[in-house]
Motif scaffolding. Structure first.
Motif, mmCIF file in Angstrom:
data_model
loop_
_atom_site.group_PDB
_atom_site.id
_atom_site.type_symbol
_atom_site.label_atom_id
_atom_site.label_comp_id
_atom_site.label_asym_id
_atom_site.label_seq_id
_atom_site.Cartn_x
_atom_site.Cartn_y
_atom_site.Cartn_z
ATOM 1 N N THR A 235 0.857 -1.175 0.000
ATOM 2 C CA THR A 235 0.000 0.000 0.000
ATOM 3 C C THR A 235 0.900 1.233 0.000
ATOM 4 O O THR A 235 2.011 1.197 0.525
ATOM 5 N N ASP A 267 -8.471 -0.481 0.367
ATOM 6 C CA ASP A 267 -8.983 -1.624 -0.392
ATOM 7 C C ASP A 267 -8.251 -1.817 -1.715
ATOM 8 O O ASP A 267 -8.629 -2.651 -2.528
ATOM 9 N N ARG A 268 -7.189 -1.042 -1.926
ATOM 10 C CA ARG A 268 -6.377 -1.200 -3.128
ATOM 11 C C ARG A 268 -4.909 -1.253 -2.756
ATOM 12 O O ARG A 268 -4.489 -0.640 -1.780
ATOM 13 N N THR A 270 -0.695 -1.844 -4.635
ATOM 14 C CA THR A 270 0.096 -1.746 -5.849
ATOM 15 C C THR A 270 1.095 -2.893 -5.907
ATOM 16 O O THR A 270 1.712 -3.253 -4.904
#
Length: 297
Positions: A235, A267-268, A270
């Motif tokens: 994150t 919620d995302r 990389t």
């Protein structure tokens, strides 16, 4: 000091024009000063305290087992961030609610199983090495989770604990020798899941592994971007800081009750891949990884 998460926290308020004054206290990696800092905070009586990292959060807020539903800061609301496992660290009761009247926060770690699934899609070692500083609670908790997952996910975990001196200091010169010992035990890759120590010494860590032909997979994007680790699932700290600021703003401007707030997480995430390192070690990522990765050259 004020790094990416801190800057993200500050930017949230400045972008919305919210009237806050933020004072940054640099612990400078010295846990021995945390009791003095805590006493000073209580004396100053700010409207809210933000803590960064597991060690600082435990040192300033205190553990739930010590203070129950209260906090070491008394009535001062506290928001923590950059804490990978706040439940395992005994800072909060659950992710649904903290179980403490004045405490809430955010967690930043992508779950270990998600990280390993993506790592194994790239490369699945039979023996995976982990090295950590015994002073770091998060590192111990992370290693325990990996040990639990090892049988389920079909790999053997090889663990090396650095040696600390009587003052708790870990000499960075241990790193090359420790990595070689992991290599000699049969590790074909190294994973850095939660280790501020390895992150601080990331260049020495990755270089030492690369010299022995060991790819480094990490939960820290910086290790790929700055030190040459092959892949990370991470994150962005700036966004973690903004999420923590949203929690703080709820308390400061909307009379939110920390005890009733869920422990939020992004919620995302990389997926970073260092193609320069991949070419150097001859370990190229599959197309499924390349399609979704942020490529570092």
């Amino acid at each position: 000091g004020c790094e990416a998460a801190c800057r993200g926290f500050q930017s949230y308020f400045s972008n919305l024009g919210l009237p806050v004054k933020i004072e940054v206290i640099d612990v400078a990696k010295d846990k021995s000063i945390l009791p003095d800092i805590r006493r000073q905070i209580i004396s100053d009586n700010p409207d809210l305290v933000l803590t960064w990292g597991t060690s600082v959060s435990v040192g300033i807020i205190g553990k739930k087992s010590e203070f129950g539903d209260k906090s070491a800061l008394g009535d001062i609301p506290a928001v923590f961030m950059i804490v990978a496992d706040p439940v395992g660290s005994n800072i909060v009761e659950s992710y649904e609610k903290s179980g403490r009247l004045t405490v809430t926060g955010v967690r930043n770690r992508v779950p270990e199983k998600v990280q390993l699934n993506l790592m194994f899609e790239y490369y699945h070692p039979k023996k995976l090495g982990v090295l950590y500083d015994p002073n770091e609670l998060n590192s111990k908790l992370n290693t325990e989770k990996l040990e639990t997952l090892s049988a389920e996910m079909n790999f053997e975990l090889l663990v090396h604990e650095y040696k600390a001196d009587s003052d708790g200091f870990v000499d960075e010169n241990q790193i090359p020798t420790a990595i070689k010992s992991i290599k000699d035990l049969g590790a074909t890759a190294i994973y850095v899941g939660s280790s501020s120590y390895n992150l601080v010494h990331q260049k020495l860590f990755v270089d030492s592994a690369s010299e022995l032909g060991l790819p480094v997979f990490s939960a820290y994007g910086k290790m790929v971007q700055e030190a040459g680790a092959v892949m990370a699932v991470a994150t962005r700290y700036f966004n973690v800081g903004k999420l923590a600021a949203a929690q703080a703003a709820e308390i400061l401007f909307k009379n939110g009750e920390p005890s009733q707030m869920p422990i939020k997480s992004l919620d995302r995430f990389t997926l970073f891949v260092n193609m320069g390192t991949a070419k150097k070690i001859g370990l190229y990522p599959p197309l499924s990884i390349l399609k979704v990765a942020e490529i570092v050259k």
